[in-house]
Design a protein around this motif. Sequence first.
Motif, PDB file in Angstrom:
ATOM      1  N   ILE A  28       2.041  -6.655   4.425  1.00 17.62           N
ATOM      2  CA  ILE A  28       1.166  -6.806   3.064  1.00 17.62           C
ATOM      3  C   ILE A  28       0.374  -8.008   2.831  1.00 17.62           C
ATOM      4  O   ILE A  28      -0.706  -7.934   2.312  1.00 17.62           O
ATOM      5  CB  ILE A  28       2.216  -6.435   1.954  1.00 17.62           C
ATOM      6  CG1 ILE A  28       3.056  -5.160   2.325  1.00 17.62           C
ATOM      7  CG2 ILE A  28       1.429  -6.469   0.722  1.00 17.62           C
ATOM      8  CD1 ILE A  28       3.924  -4.774   0.918  1.00 17.62           C
ATOM      9  N   ARG A  29       1.009  -8.965   3.199  1.00 16.35           N
ATOM     10  CA  ARG A  29       0.313 -10.247   3.246  1.00 16.35           C
ATOM     11  C   ARG A  29      -0.949 -10.378   3.922  1.00 16.35           C
ATOM     12  O   ARG A  29      -2.012 -10.675   3.569  1.00 16.35           O
ATOM     13  CB  ARG A  29       1.020 -11.504   3.479  1.00 16.35           C
ATOM     14  CG  ARG A  29       2.114 -12.094   2.324  1.00 16.35           C
ATOM     15  CD  ARG A  29       2.585 -13.380   2.502  1.00 16.35           C
ATOM     16  NE  ARG A  29       3.493 -13.264   3.855  1.00 16.35           N
ATOM     17  CZ  ARG A  29       4.803 -13.175   3.309  1.00 16.35           C
ATOM     18  NH1 ARG A  29       5.367 -13.060   2.023  1.00 16.35           N
ATOM     19  NH2 ARG A  29       5.876 -12.955   4.237  1.00 16.35           N
ATOM     20  N   GLU A  30      -0.995  -9.832   5.222  1.00 23.67           N
ATOM     21  CA  GLU A  30      -2.126  -9.823   5.970  1.00 23.67           C
ATOM     22  C   GLU A  30      -3.168  -8.700   5.344  1.00 23.67           C
ATOM     23  O   GLU A  30      -4.344  -8.943   5.607  1.00 23.67           O
ATOM     24  CB  GLU A  30      -1.633  -9.123   7.465  1.00 23.67           C
ATOM     25  CG  GLU A  30      -0.691 -10.292   8.305  1.00 23.67           C
ATOM     26  CD  GLU A  30      -0.338  -9.618   9.567  1.00 23.67           C
ATOM     27  OE1 GLU A  30      -0.460  -8.526   9.681  1.00 23.67           O
ATOM     28  OE2 GLU A  30       0.684 -10.555  10.258  1.00 23.67           O
ATOM     29  N   ASN A  80      -5.314  -1.291 -10.631  1.00 25.06           N
ATOM     30  CA  ASN A  80      -6.149  -2.225 -10.038  1.00 25.06           C
ATOM     31  C   ASN A  80      -5.457  -2.717  -8.643  1.00 25.06           C
ATOM     32  O   ASN A  80      -5.158  -3.501  -8.566  1.00 25.06           O
ATOM     33  CB  ASN A  80      -6.348  -3.493 -10.937  1.00 25.06           C
ATOM     34  CG  ASN A  80      -7.585  -4.412 -10.204  1.00 25.06           C
ATOM     35  OD1 ASN A  80      -8.018  -3.867  -9.332  1.00 25.06           O
ATOM     36  ND2 ASN A  80      -7.386  -5.480 -10.403  1.00 25.06           N
ATOM     37  N   PRO A  81      -5.594  -1.739  -7.919  1.00 26.06           N
ATOM     38  CA  PRO A  81      -4.842  -1.643  -6.653  1.00 26.06           C
ATOM     39  C   PRO A  81      -5.593  -2.472  -5.723  1.00 26.06           C
ATOM     40  O   PRO A  81      -6.887  -2.625  -5.513  1.00 26.06           O
ATOM     41  CB  PRO A  81      -4.772  -0.239  -5.882  1.00 26.06           C
ATOM     42  CG  PRO A  81      -5.759   0.565  -6.558  1.00 26.06           C
ATOM     43  CD  PRO A  81      -6.082   0.048  -7.745  1.00 26.06           C
ATOM     44  N   ALA A  82      -4.728  -3.254  -4.693  1.00 21.52           N
ATOM     45  CA  ALA A  82      -5.359  -3.968  -3.603  1.00 21.52           C
ATOM     46  C   ALA A  82      -5.427  -3.155  -2.364  1.00 21.52           C
ATOM     47  O   ALA A  82      -6.078  -3.386  -1.506  1.00 21.52           O
ATOM     48  CB  ALA A  82      -4.587  -5.255  -3.471  1.00 21.52           C
ATOM     49  N   ILE A  83      -4.238  -2.104  -2.189  1.00 18.58           N
ATOM     50  CA  ILE A  83      -3.797  -1.491  -0.898  1.00 18.58           C
ATOM     51  C   ILE A  83      -3.599   0.025  -1.771  1.00 18.58           C
ATOM     52  O   ILE A  83      -3.240   0.238  -2.715  1.00 18.58           O
ATOM     53  CB  ILE A  83      -2.720  -1.958  -0.338  1.00 18.58           C
ATOM     54  CG1 ILE A  83      -2.704  -3.377   0.300  1.00 18.58           C
ATOM     55  CG2 ILE A  83      -2.300  -0.869   0.706  1.00 18.58           C
ATOM     56  CD1 ILE A  83      -1.354  -3.751   0.536  1.00 18.58           C
ATOM     57  N   VAL A  84      -4.305   0.904  -0.783  1.00 20.87           N
ATOM     58  CA  VAL A  84      -4.245   2.197  -1.405  1.00 20.87           C
ATOM     59  C   VAL A  84      -4.007   3.183  -0.252  1.00 20.87           C
ATOM     60  O   VAL A  84      -4.179   2.657   1.068  1.00 20.87           O
ATOM     61  CB  VAL A  84      -5.854   2.704  -1.948  1.00 20.87           C
ATOM     62  CG1 VAL A  84      -6.131   1.981  -3.166  1.00 20.87           C
ATOM     63  CG2 VAL A  84      -6.905   2.661  -0.886  1.00 20.87           C
ATOM     64  N   ILE A  85      -3.650   4.363  -0.227  1.00 24.65           N
ATOM     65  CA  ILE A  85      -3.267   5.249   0.632  1.00 24.65           C
ATOM     66  C   ILE A  85      -4.329   6.031   1.118  1.00 24.65           C
ATOM     67  O   ILE A  85      -5.289   6.682   0.207  1.00 24.65           O
ATOM     68  CB  ILE A  85      -2.116   6.206   0.390  1.00 24.65           C
ATOM     69  CG1 ILE A  85      -0.961   5.350  -0.210  1.00 24.65           C
ATOM     70  CG2 ILE A  85      -1.700   7.077   1.508  1.00 24.65           C
ATOM     71  CD1 ILE A  85       0.096   5.971  -0.795  1.00 24.65           C
ATOM     72  N   LEU A 118       3.411   5.598  -6.399  1.00 24.49           N
ATOM     73  CA  LEU A 118       4.615   4.861  -6.791  1.00 24.49           C
ATOM     74  C   LEU A 118       5.588   5.094  -6.130  1.00 24.49           C
ATOM     75  O   LEU A 118       6.464   4.198  -6.039  1.00 24.49           O
ATOM     76  CB  LEU A 118       4.850   5.892  -8.259  1.00 24.49           C
ATOM     77  CG  LEU A 118       6.102   5.017  -9.091  1.00 24.49           C
ATOM     78  CD1 LEU A 118       5.892   3.572  -9.604  1.00 24.49           C
ATOM     79  CD2 LEU A 118       6.349   5.687 -10.321  1.00 24.49           C
ATOM     80  N   GLY A 119       5.794   6.238  -5.420  1.00 22.71           N
ATOM     81  CA  GLY A 119       6.999   6.400  -4.348  1.00 22.71           C
ATOM     82  C   GLY A 119       6.743   5.143  -3.329  1.00 22.71           C
ATOM     83  O   GLY A 119       7.838   4.713  -2.812  1.00 22.71           O
ATOM     84  N   LEU A 120       5.696   4.819  -2.766  1.00 18.91           N
ATOM     85  CA  LEU A 120       5.366   3.764  -1.662  1.00 18.91           C
ATOM     86  C   LEU A 120       5.723   2.547  -2.247  1.00 18.91           C
ATOM     87  O   LEU A 120       6.631   1.759  -1.660  1.00 18.91           O
ATOM     88  CB  LEU A 120       4.152   3.827  -1.028  1.00 18.91           C
ATOM     89  CG  LEU A 120       3.724   2.876  -0.308  1.00 18.91           C
ATOM     90  CD1 LEU A 120       4.836   2.721   1.027  1.00 18.91           C
ATOM     91  CD2 LEU A 120       2.211   2.946   0.428  1.00 18.91           C
ATOM     92  N   LYS A 147       4.287   4.237   6.445  1.00 18.63           N
ATOM     93  CA  LYS A 147       3.537   4.453   5.237  1.00 18.63           C
ATOM     94  C   LYS A 147       2.172   3.601   5.150  1.00 18.63           C
ATOM     95  O   LYS A 147       0.917   3.826   5.010  1.00 18.63           O
ATOM     96  CB  LYS A 147       4.299   4.418   4.163  1.00 18.63           C
ATOM     97  CG  LYS A 147       5.409   5.541   3.956  1.00 18.63           C
ATOM     98  CD  LYS A 147       4.889   6.923   3.958  1.00 18.63           C
ATOM     99  CE  LYS A 147       5.841   7.902   3.911  1.00 18.63           C
ATOM    100  NZ  LYS A 147       5.355   9.239   3.677  1.00 18.63           N
ATOM    101  N   LEU A 148       2.487   2.339   5.485  1.00 22.14           N
ATOM    102  CA  LEU A 148       1.588   1.534   5.617  1.00 22.14           C
ATOM    103  C   LEU A 148       0.440   1.583   6.567  1.00 22.14           C
ATOM    104  O   LEU A 148      -0.572   1.129   6.645  1.00 22.14           O
ATOM    105  CB  LEU A 148       2.193  -0.225   5.788  1.00 22.14           C
ATOM    106  CG  LEU A 148       2.665  -0.665   4.474  1.00 22.14           C
ATOM    107  CD1 LEU A 148       3.765  -1.765   4.889  1.00 22.14           C
ATOM    108  CD2 LEU A 148       1.834  -0.954   3.358  1.00 22.14           C
ATOM    109  N   ASP A 149       0.898   2.252   7.773  1.00 29.45           N
ATOM    110  CA  ASP A 149      -0.072   2.652   8.731  1.00 29.45           C
ATOM    111  C   ASP A 149      -1.388   3.586   8.075  1.00 29.45           C
ATOM    112  O   ASP A 149      -2.110   3.511   8.777  1.00 29.45           O
ATOM    113  CB  ASP A 149       0.685   3.698   9.837  1.00 29.45           C
ATOM    114  CG  ASP A 149       1.324   2.706  10.821  1.00 29.45           C
ATOM    115  OD1 ASP A 149       1.023   1.394  10.846  1.00 29.45           O
ATOM    116  OD2 ASP A 149       2.254   3.163  11.555  1.00 29.45           O
ATOM    117  N   ASN A 150      -0.952   4.129   7.000  1.00 27.15           N
ATOM    118  CA  ASN A 150      -1.739   5.090   6.478  1.00 27.15           C
ATOM    119  C   ASN A 150      -2.491   4.572   5.179  1.00 27.15           C
ATOM    120  O   ASN A 150      -3.016   5.069   4.237  1.00 27.15           O
ATOM    121  CB  ASN A 150      -1.276   6.259   6.123  1.00 27.15           C
ATOM    122  CG  ASN A 150      -2.023   7.658   5.869  1.00 27.15           C
ATOM    123  OD1 ASN A 150      -3.241   7.974   6.365  1.00 27.15           O
ATOM    124  ND2 ASN A 150      -1.854   8.542   4.633  1.00 27.15           N
TER     125      ASN A 150
END
Length: 273
Positions: free
Chosen positions: A175-177, A197-202, A217-219, A262-265
């Motif tokens: 997540i830091r990367e 105000n997301p920094a990461i989205v799916i 929210l689940g992730l 999940k982060l792969d996506n």
Amino acid sequence: MKQIDEICVEKITRILGDLVTGNTITELLAKNHWKDHDTESKSPIYSTKWRRLKASMIYEINRNHAPTPFFKLIEEIMNPASFSRDEQELWNCNLTEINFTLSFYGYELNDAGKVVSIKPSTTFNEAFNRSQNLIDKLRKNNVHEKVILYCTPELLDENYFHAILEASKSVLERIRELTNSTLDGNTLINEAFKAKNPAIVIHGNLLENDNDKSQYLGLKSLLNTICYFYRNPTAHSPKMFNEQNEDDAITAFLLISMAHQKLDNCFTVRFLD
């Protein structure tokens, strides 16, 4: 710890002999200044590969009063870098066979290709179960490679406490990367996954309806759960999991693996710093 004997050397050199050519054996023995009974005799003997390796190793073990040369031979032939990506099954099969024998003597070849000390096996079933090392079990469950990458040394020592800790830290590092952030822990997760105000989205999730928001929210909850259970030092207590129990460890790795999948996506829309 049981002394390495001729039975052990023969069983393992039979395995190693199938992995190398005669020329490779000549180079290995010469490079390490190990006795080569074939080439050093007045008339070349031309032994089978495993017999040639066995003769050399028995001689070197006796000369050194230690199994160090034998372990070095195993490490050189079983160097992971010597195997291609298509030879994963070959690597795993030979690793299992070698470790089945070594475990009776209190040693194991780990996934990094190094011989390490372990508690000796005393029964056939114990040796067999140990040779099916945890990494094999994780791969059979399709555990994310990033989980295995971060905790391989700890896994092979069966140090589940530290293996789980390192694996959980890998999620935060990822997540830091993605966000170019120096934050850590739950603070990092909550800042990166702010719904407004997301920094990461799916990928494919526009946060426009209840289903999108629930998935997001689940992730976020999954990541926070991993952090609370396995990353935060105060969470590391025997009440959370038995650090010597392989089943508890596998449960933790599967959860952390799910987070990586999940982060792969996911992708970054803004940096935090």
